[in-house]
Enzyme design. Structure first.
Site, PDB file in Angstrom:
ATOM      1  CG  MET A 168      -1.736  -1.216   1.458  1.00  0.00           C
ATOM      2  SD  MET A 168      -3.261  -1.173   0.553  1.00  0.00           S
ATOM      3  CE  MET A 168      -4.102   0.179   1.304  1.00  0.00           C
ATOM      4  CB  CYS A 169       0.370   4.698  -1.260  1.00  0.00           C
ATOM      5  SG  CYS A 169       0.582   4.544  -3.043  1.00  0.00           S
ATOM      6  N   PRO A 170       2.311   4.522   1.464  1.00  0.00           N
ATOM      7  CG  PRO A 170       3.774   5.614   2.987  1.00  0.00           C
ATOM      8  CD  PRO A 170       2.404   4.928   2.883  1.00  0.00           C
TER       9      PRO A 170
END
Length: 88
Positions: free
Chosen positions: A20-22
């Site tokens: 998942m971001c970041p």
């Protein structure tokens, strides 16, 4: 992180489809830091945010995006993409 056999024109491979971001860019950045200038990375990614943010962040850090293409052309936008990056 998954690995697979390298293709002809790449030096390293990173699969961030489960990140998942970041963390998608964090993992990409860590890989780029280990690479030598001129080497090419193939990054497998999925999801709207990584598709926007990883290529942008790569260029913001001075590297070159060579291509960004669906892994399986003709499939929906939620499928995996392959991002080729050249370390500068």
């Amino acid at each position: 992180m998954k690995t697979r056999e390298k293709e002809k024109n790449e030096d390293v491979f990173l699969d961030i489809t489960n990140e998942m971001c970041p963390m998608t860019f964090v993992r990409t950045k860590l890989l780029l830091e280990k690479m030598s200038p001129g080497e090419i990375a193939l990054i497998r990614l999925r999801g709207e945010e990584p598709l926007k943010n990883v290529p942008r962040s790569v260029t913001d850090h001075g590297h070159t995006v060579l291509s960004l293409e669906p892994e399986k052309p003709g499939h929906d936008a939620l499928g995996a993409y392959l991002l080729r990056i050249k370390r500068t």
